[in-house]
Design a protein around this motif. Structure first.
Motif, mmCIF file in Angstrom:
data_model
loop_
_atom_site.group_PDB
_atom_site.id
_atom_site.type_symbol
_atom_site.label_atom_id
_atom_site.label_comp_id
_atom_site.label_asym_id
_atom_site.label_seq_id
_atom_site.Cartn_x
_atom_site.Cartn_y
_atom_site.Cartn_z
ATOM 1 N N ARG A 160 0.857 -1.196 0.000
ATOM 2 C CA ARG A 160 0.000 0.000 0.000
ATOM 3 C C ARG A 160 0.891 1.243 0.000
ATOM 4 N N LEU A 161 0.257 2.418 -0.118
ATOM 5 C CA LEU A 161 1.013 3.671 -0.075
ATOM 6 C C LEU A 161 0.583 4.572 1.078
ATOM 7 N N SER A 162 -0.599 4.299 1.680
ATOM 8 C CA SER A 162 -1.039 5.134 2.808
ATOM 9 C C SER A 162 -0.654 4.466 4.120
ATOM 10 N N ASP A 163 -0.474 5.292 5.151
ATOM 11 C CA ASP A 163 -0.162 4.786 6.487
ATOM 12 C C ASP A 163 0.966 3.750 6.404
ATOM 13 N N HIS A 164 2.084 4.196 5.829
ATOM 14 C CA HIS A 164 3.187 3.276 5.544
ATOM 15 C C HIS A 164 4.485 3.893 6.097
ATOM 16 N N ARG A 218 0.379 10.051 4.185
ATOM 17 C CA ARG A 218 0.882 9.577 2.875
ATOM 18 C C ARG A 218 1.765 10.661 2.254
ATOM 19 N N GLU A 232 -5.132 -1.675 -2.603
ATOM 20 C CA GLU A 232 -5.437 -0.746 -1.510
ATOM 21 C C GLU A 232 -6.763 -0.001 -1.743
#
Ligand SMILES: Cc1cc2nc3c(=O)[nH]c(=O)nc-3n(C[C@H](O)[C@H](O)[C@H](O)COP(=O)(O)OP(=O)(O)OC[C@H]3O[C@@H](n4cnc5c(N)ncnc54)[C@H](O)[C@@H]3O)c2cc1C
Length: 461
Positions: free
Chosen positions: A12-16, A164, A193
């Motif tokens: 995923r790319l968010s909350d990473h 993000r 995602e």
């Protein structure tokens, strides 16, 4: 020099947090981030077709979100990751920390190989709200019981979701491309995602109210199906926990407090199992407690034939067969039915839990080592805070209670479609109108229950 972000089960790319760390590093170096995924033949070999096809689909979705910049390489990460770092001259490879036995061993080997190449493996965050191994009892020991673990987990709390990064300068490099294994005849859910975020929001708006009452009902769509994105890291549990904390409760049409608390508690089970496996890596394959003597397990051709009947959904017990066929058709099974089918294998067919767990890992799209192995141990009575061994699920009573009108069974067992209502759970009582093509029970539940209890009594003696 570019920084490498090596994706594994954080697709995923968010909350990473590892992505944030990689971007910070790249900005400091005034360079780009290289997005890497390595298809490891060891993991590729053990996963069944539905899992591989799902992984391929979610990698495609990630590649699209990256504007086609996902670099896929095939081979042993111990060789591939340092080779890529050398190829682009990277000195840092960022990852989300692995917490399971296989991933921990692999990362130690990759870190050592990177060090030889003059680069560093930088772990940030984990696939859990609270990293496994972080919490301890008042006596400084690992938790063995769920409720005090959950209490400590809630008291510890977790960070807010990581923001993000806005525009990430993704580096370009030749990719060997995402492999495209066929899913066989499994109908896979939409991957990626964005698809799961939309599904989660639908659940928050329409499914969370009433969750506490509906979560045990396989005939209703009463659960969130978030086990799939949580397994692959398409969503992070922290995101779900933050959204849950913001849900208004108690008003008309709104979820009740017990819906929200109940859902959070299920996420706590996920974290508890990861914590148990962190402390006891051997529990992946070995029982944490022995509850029956070694000679209690059946083996040989008859036992194999019964295993096959179970695996194919031909035991003659409708709820068991419906669950096994649901898993074979869509790569997922409702939690209540996972418990009933697992109990049936261990306590009615007298086969070791490891055999069933291996089949689940092959067929479940959400198949996840800590959750699968330790839930099997829970059902088998051998795990931490497990169901007591003497609690034997009755597949007929479970069906009548949790699939009261028989809709779930009829959905997955076409031979029983003409049987109306709850009678579907006792096809042997239909007399002359017994459905054609549906098998007679492979064993007599009452008799096998007595045997399981006698085996347990022998172990205790
Ligand atoms: C024998 C057996 C094997 C299992 N194997 C797996 C597995 O391989 N992977 C997996 O993710 N879950 C596994 N589970 C747990 C559970 O069945 C699934 O997480 C659940 O059915 C997923 O559906 P959902 O997301 O709609 O659940 P929801 O009811 O919406 O629950 C929300 C989330 O809470 C967590 N959760 C719910 N129940 C459990 C549980 N019993 N243990 C741990 N976490 C839970 C999951 O992350 C789930 O997504 C297994 C359970 C059993 C009894």
């Amino acid at each position: 020099m570019p920084t490498v972000l090596w994706f594994r089960r954080d697709l995923r790319l968010s909350d990473h947090p590892a992505l944030v760390a990689a971007v910070t590093q790249a900005r400091a170096d005034d360079d780009e981030v290289l997005a890497l995924y390595v298809t490891d033949p060891v993991l590729w070999r053990v996963a069944g077709p539905p899992r591989l096809a799902y992984l391929a689909a979610t990698l495609e979705a990630l590649d699209e979100a990256l504007g086609g910049r996902l670099v896929v390489r095939h081979g042993d990460p111990v060789e591939v990751v340092p080779a890529v770092a050398r190829e682009v001259g990277a000195r840092h490879v960022h990852v989300t920390a692995a917490t399971e036995p296989f991933g921990r061993r692999r990362d130690e080997a990759v870190a050592a190989a990177l060090a030889r190449a003059g680069a560093e493996l930088v772990p940030t965050g984990s696939p859990y709200a609270v990293a496994p191994g972080r919490l301890a009892t008042g006596a400084g020991e690992e938790f063995k019981v769920f409720t005090p673990f959950r209490r400590a987990w809630l008291a510890h709390g977790w960070h807010a979701p990581a923001p993000r990064p806005r525009s990430v300068p993704w580096a370009a490099l030749a990719s060997q491309g995402v492999p495209r294994p066929p899913a066989g005849d499994v109908r896979l859910p939409p991957a990626g995602e964005a698809a799961h975020r939309a599904r989660w929001h639908r659940f928050l708006e329409g499914g969370l109210a009433g969750y506490a009452d509906r979560r045990d009902r396989p005939d209703l769509e009463g659960t969130s199906s978030m086990s799939i994105p949580l397994k692959w890291g398409e969503l992070h549990p922290r995101t779900l926990l933050a959204d849950l904390a913001a849900v208004p409760v108690g008003g008309r049409g709104e979820p009740a407090r017990e819906d929200v608390d109940g859902y959070r508690s299920e996420l706590a089970w996920r974290e508890f199992h990861a914590d148990v496996l962190w402390h006891r890596p051997g529990s992946r394959t070995r029982s944490l407690r022995d509850v029956v003597p070694e000679d209690a397990w059946d083996s040989g051709p008859d036992a194999d034939a019964r295993f096959d009947a179970w695996a194919e959904g031909r035991t003659g017990y409708p709820l068991v067969d419906a669950g096994m066929r649901q898993m074979r058709t869509v790569g997922w099974m409702h939690n209540r039915v996972r418990m009933v089918t697992a109990s049936f294998l261990v306590k009615d067919l007298h086969l070791p839990w490891q055999r069933g767990a291996a089949l689940f890992m092959e067929r479940l799209v959400d198949g996840d080592v800590p959750q699968n192995q330790l839930n099997w141990q829970w059902v088998a009575g051998t795990g931490r805070d497990a169901a007591p061994y003497f609690r034997v699920f009755n597949p007929v009573v479970q069906g009548e209670k949790f699939d009261p009108d028989g809709d779930y069974v009829r959905r997955w067992v076409p031979e029983l479609r003409e049987v109306s209502g709850r009678a579907v759970h006792r096809p042997w009582d239909l007399g002359l109108v017994a459905p054609e093509g549906y098998p007679a029970p492979v064993v007599d539940h009452a008799r096998e229950r007595e045997r399981a209890l006698a085996d347990h009594a022998r172990a205790r003696a």
